[in-house]
Design a protein around this motif. Structure first.
Motif, short mmCIF file in Angstrom:
data_model
loop_
_atom_site.label_atom_id
_atom_site.label_comp_id
_atom_site.label_asym_id
_atom_site.label_seq_id
_atom_site.Cartn_x
_atom_site.Cartn_y
_atom_site.Cartn_z
N VAL A 324 56.59 164.62 90.59
CA VAL A 324 55.58 163.72 91.16
C VAL A 324 56.23 162.47 91.71
O VAL A 324 57.32 162.12 91.31
CB VAL A 324 54.55 163.29 90.09
N HIS A 325 55.47 161.77 92.48
CA HIS A 325 54.29 162.07 93.32
C HIS A 325 54.76 162.09 94.77
O HIS A 325 54.08 161.61 95.67
CB HIS A 325 53.25 160.96 93.18
N TYR A 326 56.00 162.56 94.95
CA TYR A 326 56.71 162.49 96.24
C TYR A 326 57.83 163.50 96.15
O TYR A 326 58.23 163.89 95.03
CB TYR A 326 57.28 161.06 96.46
N ILE A 349 50.78 161.62 99.23
CA ILE A 349 49.41 161.34 99.69
C ILE A 349 48.59 161.12 98.42
O ILE A 349 48.06 162.05 97.83
CB ILE A 349 48.89 162.50 100.56
N TYR A 350 48.54 159.85 98.00
CA TYR A 350 48.12 159.48 96.64
C TYR A 350 46.92 158.55 96.70
O TYR A 350 46.92 157.57 97.45
CB TYR A 350 49.31 158.78 95.98
N GLN A 351 45.92 158.86 95.91
CA GLN A 351 44.73 158.01 95.74
C GLN A 351 44.30 157.29 97.03
O GLN A 351 43.83 157.94 97.94
CB GLN A 351 44.93 157.06 94.57
N GLY A 352 44.50 155.96 97.13
CA GLY A 352 43.87 155.17 98.20
C GLY A 352 44.39 155.37 99.62
O GLY A 352 44.41 154.43 100.41
N ASN A 388 47.36 163.90 95.73
CA ASN A 388 46.97 163.64 94.34
C ASN A 388 45.79 162.69 94.27
O ASN A 388 45.86 161.57 94.77
CB ASN A 388 48.15 163.01 93.58
N GLU A 389 44.68 163.16 93.67
CA GLU A 389 43.51 162.33 93.39
C GLU A 389 42.96 161.64 94.63
O GLU A 389 43.01 160.41 94.76
CB GLU A 389 43.83 161.33 92.28
N THR A 390 42.43 162.44 95.52
CA THR A 390 41.74 161.91 96.70
C THR A 390 40.28 162.33 96.60
O THR A 390 39.96 163.30 95.91
CB THR A 390 42.34 162.51 97.97
N ILE A 445 43.81 170.30 88.38
CA ILE A 445 42.90 169.25 87.91
C ILE A 445 43.66 168.27 87.02
O ILE A 445 44.35 168.68 86.08
CB ILE A 445 41.74 169.85 87.08
N ASN A 446 43.51 166.98 87.33
CA ASN A 446 43.99 165.93 86.43
C ASN A 446 42.80 165.51 85.58
O ASN A 446 41.81 165.03 86.13
CB ASN A 446 44.49 164.71 87.20
N GLN A 447 42.88 165.72 84.29
CA GLN A 447 41.76 165.30 83.43
C GLN A 447 42.33 164.55 82.23
O GLN A 447 43.32 164.97 81.66
CB GLN A 447 40.91 166.50 83.00
N TYR A 448 41.71 163.43 81.90
CA TYR A 448 42.22 162.62 80.79
C TYR A 448 41.23 162.56 79.65
O TYR A 448 40.88 161.49 79.15
CB TYR A 448 42.59 161.23 81.32
N LEU A 449 40.75 163.76 79.25
CA LEU A 449 39.83 163.82 78.10
C LEU A 449 40.53 163.25 76.87
O LEU A 449 41.68 163.60 76.58
CB LEU A 449 39.41 165.27 77.85
N PRO A 522 51.52 168.29 80.97
CA PRO A 522 51.20 167.00 80.37
C PRO A 522 51.67 165.83 81.26
O PRO A 522 52.69 165.95 81.95
CB PRO A 522 52.00 167.00 79.06
N TRP A 523 50.91 164.75 81.20
CA TRP A 523 51.33 163.52 81.87
C TRP A 523 51.94 162.61 80.83
O TRP A 523 51.21 162.04 80.06
CB TRP A 523 50.14 162.84 82.57
N LEU A 524 53.21 162.45 80.74
CA LEU A 524 54.31 163.01 81.46
C LEU A 524 55.55 163.00 80.60
O LEU A 524 55.48 162.68 79.44
CB LEU A 524 54.51 162.26 82.78
N GLY A 532 51.51 147.55 87.47
CA GLY A 532 50.10 147.31 87.18
C GLY A 532 49.74 147.47 85.70
O GLY A 532 48.61 147.23 85.31
N ARG A 533 50.67 147.88 84.89
CA ARG A 533 50.39 148.11 83.46
C ARG A 533 50.76 146.83 82.71
O ARG A 533 51.91 146.63 82.31
CB ARG A 533 51.18 149.31 82.95
N ALA A 534 49.74 145.96 82.50
CA ALA A 534 50.03 144.57 82.17
C ALA A 534 49.77 144.18 80.72
O ALA A 534 49.80 143.00 80.40
CB ALA A 534 49.23 143.68 83.10
N ARG A 544 52.84 153.98 79.37
CA ARG A 544 53.35 154.54 78.10
C ARG A 544 52.87 155.96 77.83
O ARG A 544 52.69 156.34 76.68
CB ARG A 544 52.92 153.64 76.94
N LYS A 545 52.62 156.73 78.89
CA LYS A 545 52.11 158.09 78.66
C LYS A 545 53.23 159.12 78.49
O LYS A 545 52.97 160.33 78.44
CB LYS A 545 51.16 158.51 79.78
N GLY A 546 54.46 158.67 78.37
CA GLY A 546 55.56 159.61 78.19
C GLY A 546 55.49 160.32 76.84
O GLY A 546 55.03 159.75 75.86
C1 GCB Z 1 46.70 159.76 87.17
C2 GCB Z 1 47.67 159.71 88.27
C3 GCB Z 1 49.05 159.26 87.81
C4 GCB Z 1 48.90 158.10 86.85
C5 GCB Z 1 48.12 158.58 85.64
C6 GCB Z 1 47.85 157.46 84.63
O1 GCB Z 1 45.67 160.38 87.24
O2 GCB Z 1 47.76 160.91 88.98
O3 GCB Z 1 49.82 158.90 88.92
O4 GCB Z 1 50.11 157.55 86.49
O5 GCB Z 1 46.88 159.08 86.04
O6 GCB Z 1 48.68 157.21 83.79
O7 GCB Z 1 46.79 156.85 84.73
#
Ligand code: GCB
Length: 570
Positions: A324-326, A349-352, A388-390, A445-449, A522-524, A532-534, A544-546
């Motif tokens: 990801v994402h390139y 080609i990501y989100q916005g 991704n996520e459009t 599908i990206n899902q964060y249940l 898994p992400w990731l 942006g993670r402040a 910190r999703k590693g």
């Molecule tokens: C997503 C994005 C990924 C983000 C992740 C997150 O859905 O595809 O680029 O990093 O969530 O951690 O929010």
């Protein structure tokens, strides 16, 4: 031009002199850094110089090479000199494996071209511009985020700028083998279907494909455009699989040029809700990977960097990786191929993304073509992912539809997908909605249940409902935890390892009830930088999703995924 490692080349990697240009002054007539002027008369002065300033490593991002450039988003000018022995019968090309994001290239004071897009290769022919002896190469790199860039203004990763990948001076004969596509036909694994194309003054030549280990020889002749179609029987080979990632030496020869490459052969198809590798149903056990070395806080740029990331994926029990994402470096894909890891490659080609912007179509098409051109002979690459996520809009729908068909016209031997995250939840039911799923070969599908979307308050498992008769990959799922942190396992806001472990346990439990689920990523793999993670205590500019911390320590969630991949999904 493809397969750079197979060419006669001189590396232009190493230390380059740089001028840091936060106000973009160097492009103006007064400063004109590209002219690299020197004072000649006693009354002359020049308020810039490459010599005497900082030097940066190429390949390498600039943000990590000088502390004050950590969050830098503007221009840096790079310069180096090189010597060349010109001969009448040779052509020369400057090849850049990637420059993030915009590049302007000047050779001996003249602009030779520019390129937009941070993750794909480009080249310029310089045969007539090179001087015998010393040449001066200057590259202006700009990494400013742009509304009409790809990616656009916002994204969740640290988008290191600079000459992030290798630079080479490549030498070819006057007429050279510019391109070849040598893969199994989509409809018949006993046929090779592809082409060879030549560039130069003598386009009509005898060509030959030779695979010595299998005693295969196919001869043909290129037409007046320099192209020959390859179609020939190809039996009795060992197919490429994750268990036995067999590659063959393939020699491509024309009268004036020849090149060889290690190529593997396999088929990848979809049949109803199944994914078939060489005709056999497979489950894709994967992990998402960013092209970053967290311990060094920089872009990954060397073979040992790629090897480290992919070794982790192997340890986790993966048979595939989502890069990801390139598009990552082509060496990353080649190493994955040798290790038996199938690869998902993706466009930024990501989100916005500003799909409605008039210039966007051309930029998307170019990136797609550059990605496919580079890796179309990789057996490991089984999936091209467009985005991704459009979210659905007339311009999004028409853009991704056009891109899907363009992909298929360039390469019909792989599966095409796009990762979506717009499902609809009702109680314990999750409906897969995005209408573009009817076009894509695989639903991703990206899902964060359990993280962004709390588990529904019901004693029943979440039930996934698809109106599309297609395989599903959960391309992302997970949550955040800080390694070693076990403050409160019941609260997401404590970034606790147990909370994350619980998410993974429930996810894998849910997977058992989804008959059309054919892959999970898994992400990731490892915590990654994201400005942006402040959160000042738990994040500090890191996502910190590693499954691994930024120092490579295994979180509890790692062991859950490894156990599932190694023991339960065989
Ligand atoms: C997503 C994005 C990924 C983000 C992740 C997150 O859905 O595809 O680029 O990093 O969530 O951690 O929010």
């Amino acid at each position: 031009m493809i397969h750079i490692e197979g060419r006669q080349s001189s590396s232009l990697n190493g230390l380059w002199n740089v001028i840091i240009d936060p106000f973009d002054a160097g492009s103006g007539d007064w400063a004109a850094y590209y002219k690299d002027r020197k004072p000649l008369k006693n009354s002359d002065f020049v308020e810039s110089a490459f010599e005497g300033g900082p030097q940066f490593h190429v390949p390498g991002d600039f943000n990590s090479q000088l502390l004050e450039l950590n969050y830098y988003e503007s221009s840096i000018w790079y310069k180096r000199t090189f010597n060349v022995q010109k001969t009448e019968d040779r052509r020369f090309f400057l090849h850049f494996a990637a420059v993030n994001y915009k590049a302007e290239v000047y050779l001996n004071g003249s602009k030779i071209g520019e390129h937009e897009g941070g993750f794909t290769p480009f080249q310029f022919e310089v045969t007539d511009l090179l001087k015998g002896g010393e040449n001066s190469l200057i590259v202006k790199v700009n990494n400013q985020r742009m509304k009409d860039g790809i990616p656009g203004l916002g994204f969740d990763w640290f988008n290191y700028g600079g000459i992030t990948r290798d630079v080479d001076l490549i030498e070819t004969p006057k007429t050279y083998i510019k391109d070849y596509f040598i893969q199994l036909a989509q409809h018949d694994e006993n046929i090779i279907d592809g082409y060879v194309s030549l560039d130069g003054p003598s386009k009509e030549q005898d060509i030959e494909i030779n695979i010595p280990e299998l005693h295969v020889r196919f001869k043909s002749r290129t037409d007046k455009e320099g192209k020959a179609i390859l179609k020939f029987p190809f039996r009795k080979k060992t197919l490429w699989t994750p268990e036995n990632p067999k590659l063959y030496e393939v020699r491509v020869s024309a009268e004036t040029d020849h090149i060889k490459e290690q190529i593997g052969f396999r088929t990848i198809k979809v049949d109803g809700t199944n994914i078939l590798l060489n005709g056999k149903s497979i489950f894709l056990k994967g992990i998402n990977i960013h092209e970053e070395v967290p311990q060094r806080r920089s872009r990954a740029y060397s073979e040992s960097d790629y090897q480290m990331l992919l070794n982790w994926a192997k340890d986790l029990g993966c048979n595939y990786v989502r890069l990801v994402h390139y598009p990552h470096h082509e060496k990353m894909v080649k190493i994955a191929e040798k290790m038996g890891l199938m690869v998902w490659e993706e466009l930024p080609i990501y989100q916005g993304i500003d799909f409605a912007n008039t210039g966007m179509k051309e930029k998307m098409n170019l990136m797609l073509k550059e990605m496919i051109a580079r890796d179309k002979n990789r057996a490991a690459t089984i999936i091209w992912s467009l985005s991704n996520e459009t979210y659905s809009s007339p311009s999004r729908d028409s853009s991704l539809t056009a891109l899907y068909y363009l992909t298929k016209s360039l390469d019909n031997t792989r599966l095409v997908t796009s990762a979506f995250n717009n499902m609809r939840f009702e109680g314990n039911k999750a409906y897969i909605e995005d209408k573009l799923n009817s076009l894509m070969d695989i639903m991703a599908i990206n899902q964060y249940l359990g993280w962004y979307k709390p588990w529904p308050e019901t004693d029943k498992e979440v039930e996934w409902i698809s109106k599309f008769n297609k395989p599903l990959i959960f391309s992302e799922f997970g949550g955040e935890a800080v390694f070693g942190n076990n403050i409160d396992p019941n609260r997401a806001s404590s970034w606790s390892e147990d909370y994350l472990a619980d998410i993974y346990m429930r996810q894998f439990k849910m997977f058992k009830n989804i008959p059309f689920l054919r892959g999970a990523t898994p992400w990731l793999l490892v915590d990654f930088r994201s400005p942006g993670r402040a959160h000042p205590i738990y994040q500090k500019g890191w996502n910190r999703k590693g499954l691994l911390s930024d120092r490579g320590e295994k979180k509890k969630a790692w062991h859950i995924v490894a156990d599932q991949f190694i023991n339960n999904f065989n």
